[in-house]
Motif scaffolding. Structure first.
Motif, PDB file in Angstrom:
ATOM      1  N   LYS A  98      51.461  42.880  55.036  1.00  0.00           N
ATOM      2  CA  LYS A  98      50.120  42.395  55.346  1.00  0.00           C
ATOM      3  C   LYS A  98      49.669  42.877  56.714  1.00  0.00           C
ATOM      4  O   LYS A  98      50.486  42.948  57.647  1.00  0.00           O
TER       5      LYS A  98
ATOM      6  N   GLY B 250      46.728  41.339  58.910  1.00  0.00           N
ATOM      7  CA  GLY B 250      45.792  40.230  58.843  1.00  0.00           C
ATOM      8  C   GLY B 250      44.983  40.072  60.117  1.00  0.00           C
ATOM      9  O   GLY B 250      45.280  40.675  61.155  1.00  0.00           O
TER      10      GLY B 250
ATOM     11  N   PHE C 272      41.508  44.789  56.631  1.00  0.00           N
ATOM     12  CA  PHE C 272      42.538  43.741  56.605  1.00  0.00           C
ATOM     13  C   PHE C 272      42.781  43.231  55.190  1.00  0.00           C
ATOM     14  O   PHE C 272      41.833  43.001  54.422  1.00  0.00           O
TER      15      PHE C 272
ATOM     16  N   SER D  75      44.719  40.431  54.741  1.00  0.00           N
ATOM     17  CA  SER D  75      45.160  39.046  54.913  1.00  0.00           C
ATOM     18  C   SER D  75      44.261  38.383  55.931  1.00  0.00           C
ATOM     19  O   SER D  75      43.760  39.048  56.856  1.00  0.00           O
TER      20      SER D  75
ATOM     21  N   THR E  69      43.717  34.592  58.314  1.00  0.00           N
ATOM     22  CA  THR E  69      44.175  33.281  58.776  1.00  0.00           C
ATOM     23  C   THR E  69      42.936  32.546  59.269  1.00  0.00           C
ATOM     24  O   THR E  69      42.125  33.135  59.991  1.00  0.00           O
TER      25      THR E  69
ATOM     26  N   GLN F 191      42.237  39.610  49.561  1.00  0.00           N
ATOM     27  CA  GLN F 191      43.014  39.384  50.774  1.00  0.00           C
ATOM     28  C   GLN F 191      43.876  38.136  50.583  1.00  0.00           C
ATOM     29  O   GLN F 191      43.421  37.147  49.973  1.00  0.00           O
TER      30      GLN F 191
ATOM     31  N   ARG G 179      46.877  33.131  55.036  1.00  0.00           N
ATOM     32  CA  ARG G 179      47.918  32.407  55.749  1.00  0.00           C
ATOM     33  C   ARG G 179      47.333  31.055  56.119  1.00  0.00           C
ATOM     34  O   ARG G 179      46.255  30.991  56.738  1.00  0.00           O
TER      35      ARG G 179
ATOM     36  N   SER H  94      57.205  37.398  60.873  1.00  0.00           N
ATOM     37  CA  SER H  94      55.823  37.888  60.911  1.00  0.00           C
ATOM     38  C   SER H  94      55.291  37.797  62.326  1.00  0.00           C
ATOM     39  O   SER H  94      55.614  36.845  63.056  1.00  0.00           O
TER      40      SER H  94
ATOM     41  N   THR I  62      52.140  36.808  64.008  1.00  0.00           N
ATOM     42  CA  THR I  62      51.105  35.960  63.414  1.00  0.00           C
ATOM     43  C   THR I  62      49.799  35.851  64.204  1.00  0.00           C
ATOM     44  O   THR I  62      48.778  35.463  63.635  1.00  0.00           O
ATOM     45  N   GLU I  63      49.814  36.199  65.523  1.00  0.00           N
ATOM     46  CA  GLU I  63      48.610  35.988  66.343  1.00  0.00           C
ATOM     47  C   GLU I  63      48.473  37.047  67.436  1.00  0.00           C
ATOM     48  O   GLU I  63      48.100  36.775  68.555  1.00  0.00           O
TER      49      GLU I  63
ATOM     50  N   THR J 133      49.513  39.959  61.946  1.00  0.00           N
ATOM     51  CA  THR J 133      48.152  39.421  62.003  1.00  0.00           C
ATOM     52  C   THR J 133      47.681  39.468  63.452  1.00  0.00           C
ATOM     53  O   THR J 133      48.415  39.071  64.362  1.00  0.00           O
TER      54      THR J 133
ATOM     55  N   TRP K 171      44.944  38.201  66.321  1.00  0.00           N
ATOM     56  CA  TRP K 171      44.225  36.927  66.459  1.00  0.00           C
ATOM     57  C   TRP K 171      42.753  37.164  66.748  1.00  0.00           C
ATOM     58  O   TRP K 171      42.226  36.851  67.815  1.00  0.00           O
TER      59      TRP K 171
END
Ligand code: G3I
Length: 317
Positions: A14, A16, A38, A40, A42, A76, A79, A232, A234-235, A273, A275
């Motif tokens: 992914k 994201g 993208f 994915s 969040t 997509q 999360r 992952s 994530t941000e 991913t 942010w």
């Protein structure tokens, strides 16, 4: 040229972006880039407790539902972010004086309700967010203080029962390096797995300052992966003291490449991913005064060198 999601799809991971409620509905340049680049999303804020249940028992799912519908329409993944966190709790919860058993059932009910609502539509949940202090001790959140560390295993079990297909994550910041905080998380993760608790992955938020991607990041992610967990990023964002110089933008590009490779080069990295998409909506300037320019696109949606760095990190060739 291949897009970020083209490279990510090609290697089965992914890429994201955290999505804000406002730009999703008001800024067509935003959604053009989001949907082209993208695979994915969040919810930056829409799935947080204060957003979904501002008053006890009355729910506001509109923004979260909008994001989930958008993601489904654009193929997509979603999360889920985030269930048990010390921050952004609605005032009725933050200020309530609940017994241990009442607070436990409130947390269980929240997880049953929110995970249940999006069952089959969310591929990974940040079930636990920011449970540790910098020295590796447990953060004195409402949950930790009242329920003890056992709330973590319980929250994971409740989330698994509500959506057995969702990957369940513990997410935190400043755990990207091998340090006291990540060591404590590693011990907890190992214990949870030994106890058969349904933990599937660790989210490394990766909020960095330019030039600050930890040299131990890849080895650190690998030790969690070696437990059989997904990892992952994530941000990811990489803030720069403003005004950003050409040299700092070039360093940021290298940092985006390195940070993404530090995950993608490790077995069971599920993806990266960022942010946010564009500096126009980043949380950074409002939190770190004098810093900004943290994301791959500038305020006018022009790709920065950071975009190229991220693209090179995702491009397997
Ligand atoms: O929605 C209200 C709006 O009604 C009100 O008028 C306005 C002014 O008070 O506030 C709005 O809420 C803000 C919300 O973002 C939505 O814009 C909150 O004040 C503000 O605190 C909140 O900031 C978010 C922050 O988490 C706290 O939840 C940031 O956008 C978001 O980027 C940030 O994301 C966190 C992750 O969830 C966890 N990891 C760290 C990361 C950065 O802090």
């Amino acid at each position: 040229a291949t897009t970020l999601r083209g490279y990510a799809d090609g290697r089965g991971v992914k890429i994201g972006a955290a999505v804000g409620d406002t730009p999703l509905t008001s800024d067509s340049s935003y959604t053009t880039v989001l949907d082209r680049e993208f695979n994915s999303v969040t919810a930056e804020n829409a799935m947080k407790w204060d957003a979904v249940e501002p008053t006890r028992g009355s729910f506001n799912w509109a923004a979260a539902d909008r994001l989930v519908a958008h993601a489904q329409a654009h193929h997509q993944g979603v999360r889920g972010h985030t269930l048990a966190w010390y921050s952004q709790l609605p005032s009725w919860l933050r200020n309530g004086n609940f017994s241990v058993s009442e607070l436990s059932s409130i947390l269980k009910s929240h997880i049953d309700t929110e995970v249940g609502r999006y069952k089959g539509k969310v591929y990974a949940w940040d079930v636990i967010n920011e449970a540790f202090n910098e020295d590796g001790s447990m953060r004195s959140s409402l949950w930790q203080t009242k329920l003890g560390t056992g709330y973590i295993a319980n929250a994971l079990r409740w989330a698994h029962a509500a959506d057995p297909a969702a990957k369940l994550y513990i997410n935190d910041y400043n755990i990207e390096a091998d340090n006291a905080k990540s060591d404590s998380l590693y011990s907890l993760a190992k214990q949870l797995l030994a106890d058969g608790v349904p933990l599937n992955g660790i989210g490394f938020q990766s909020h960095f300052v330019v030039g600050g991607v930890p040299s131990s990041m890849k080895a650190n992610l690998k030790r969690f992966s070696d437990l059989g967990l997904e990892v992952s990023v994530t941000e990811l964002d990489i803030r720069i003291p403003l005004p950003a110089s050409a040299a700092e933008l070039a360093q940021q590009s290298a940092d985006y490449k390195t940070a993404s490779e530090n995950c993608l080069g490790v077995a069971r990295c599920a993806g990266v991913t960022v942010w946010g998409i564009t500096d126009k909506y980043s949380w950074v300037p409002g939190t770190f005064s004098g810093y900004g320019a943290a994301l791959p696109y500038n305020e006018s949606y022009a790709p920065k060198p950071a975009y190229t760095g991220l693209s090179n990190g995702l491009n397997p060739n």
